[in-house]
Motif scaffolding. Structure first.
Motif, PDB file in Angstrom:
ATOM      1  N   GLU A  61       0.825  -1.219   0.000  1.00 39.42           N
ATOM      2  CA  GLU A  61       0.000   0.000   0.000  1.00 39.42           C
ATOM      3  C   GLU A  61       0.856   1.264   0.000  1.00 39.42           C
ATOM      4  N   CYS A  62       2.126   1.138   0.348  1.00 40.12           N
ATOM      5  CA  CYS A  62       3.021   2.291   0.478  1.00 40.12           C
ATOM      6  C   CYS A  62       3.614   2.637  -0.886  1.00 40.12           C
ATOM      7  N   HIS A  63       3.031   3.605  -1.555  1.00 40.78           N
ATOM      8  CA  HIS A  63       3.500   4.023  -2.874  1.00 40.78           C
ATOM      9  C   HIS A  63       4.483   5.175  -2.717  1.00 40.78           C
ATOM     10  N   GLY A  64       5.520   5.174  -3.521  1.00 40.49           N
ATOM     11  CA  GLY A  64       6.471   6.273  -3.524  1.00 40.49           C
ATOM     12  C   GLY A  64       7.514   6.201  -2.429  1.00 40.49           C
ATOM     13  N   VAL A  65       7.576   5.107  -1.696  1.00 37.44           N
ATOM     14  CA  VAL A  65       8.574   4.957  -0.632  1.00 37.44           C
ATOM     15  C   VAL A  65       9.407   3.723  -0.951  1.00 37.44           C
ATOM     16  N   SER A  66      10.719   3.903  -0.975  1.00 35.81           N
ATOM     17  CA  SER A  66      11.588   2.745  -1.202  1.00 35.81           C
ATOM     18  C   SER A  66      12.166   2.306   0.134  1.00 35.81           C
ATOM     19  N   PRO A  67      12.150   1.011   0.426  1.00 34.34           N
ATOM     20  CA  PRO A  67      12.637   0.517   1.712  1.00 34.34           C
ATOM     21  C   PRO A  67      14.157   0.601   1.809  1.00 34.34           C
ATOM     22  N   PRO A  68      14.706   0.475   3.013  1.00 40.10           N
ATOM     23  CA  PRO A  68      16.170   0.450   3.138  1.00 40.10           C
ATOM     24  C   PRO A  68      16.753  -0.799   2.480  1.00 40.10           C
ATOM     25  N   GLU A  69      18.052  -0.779   2.298  1.00 38.17           N
ATOM     26  CA  GLU A  69      18.730  -1.902   1.631  1.00 38.17           C
ATOM     27  C   GLU A  69      18.468  -3.198   2.384  1.00 38.17           C
TER      28      GLU A  69
END
Length: 185
Positions: A61-69
């Motif tokens: 559901e989280c659009h536009g957010v990239s997770p940490p490595e």
């Protein structure tokens, strides 16, 4: 104050958009606190969910957010705040992110209710940072006793201001009486 959930979460900083590992505490009054270590000595950031939280999203559901490595997208938790700002979090697993999401949503929505035996009714208690909440197991299965204790110093400044105002009014009234003996001489 009762602690609802705590653990390590990745938090994205608001300015540089870097991911930092923080110890997070979610309190019953809706405060989401971020610390540098699990000793809770250095508070980095605090969000009041009762007043500012609009929505909580997790996983895809989280659009536009990239997770940490080395973390998949399913571990993301995004807390949308009033005014359009967000708090981006990342858990260690998908199950943990769903658990954080459900706890955050419950904290945002649910008030605390106490039972009044005299009226035979339940009353909502507004919890803020000046209350102390103790939750103990009750007599039967599935029941809990909740004791809300107010801070004894809550409202001291209002009484102090009222006392200063009354003192100034009394001093103004007394000043006219102090000049009276000079008028009769």
């Amino acid at each position: 104050m009762a602690l609802l959930r705590s653990g390590w979460l990745w938090r994205q900083t608001s300015v540089l958009k870097r991911w930092k590992l923080n110890w997070c505490d979610l309190w019953i009054d809706g405060s989401l606190c971020f610390y540098k270590t699990d000793s809770r000595r250095e508070l980095e950031h605090r969000v009041s969910l009762k007043t500012t939280c609009v929505d909580v999203r997790s996983g895809l559901e989280c659009h536009g957010v990239s997770p940490p490595e080395s973390n998949p997208r399913e571990n993301l938790v995004v807390v949308q705040l009033a005014g359009g700002s967000t708090v981006n979090l990342c858990a260690n697993s998908e199950d943990e992110s769903i658990a954080w999401k459900l706890t955050l949503l419950d904290t945002r929505r649910n008030p605390l209710f106490t039972y009044d035996p005299y009226d035979d009714s339940y009353q909502a208690v507004p919890i803020n940072s000046y209350h102390t909440v103790y939750i103990t197991p009750g007599a039967g299965p599935g029941t809990h006793q909740v004791v809300v204790q107010r801070d004894p110093f809550d409202g001291v400044f209002e009484h102090l201001a009222l006392g200063l105002l009354a003192g100034m009014a009394a001093g103004t009234a007394m000043r006219s009486f102090l000049w009276m003996p000079l008028f009769f001489c």
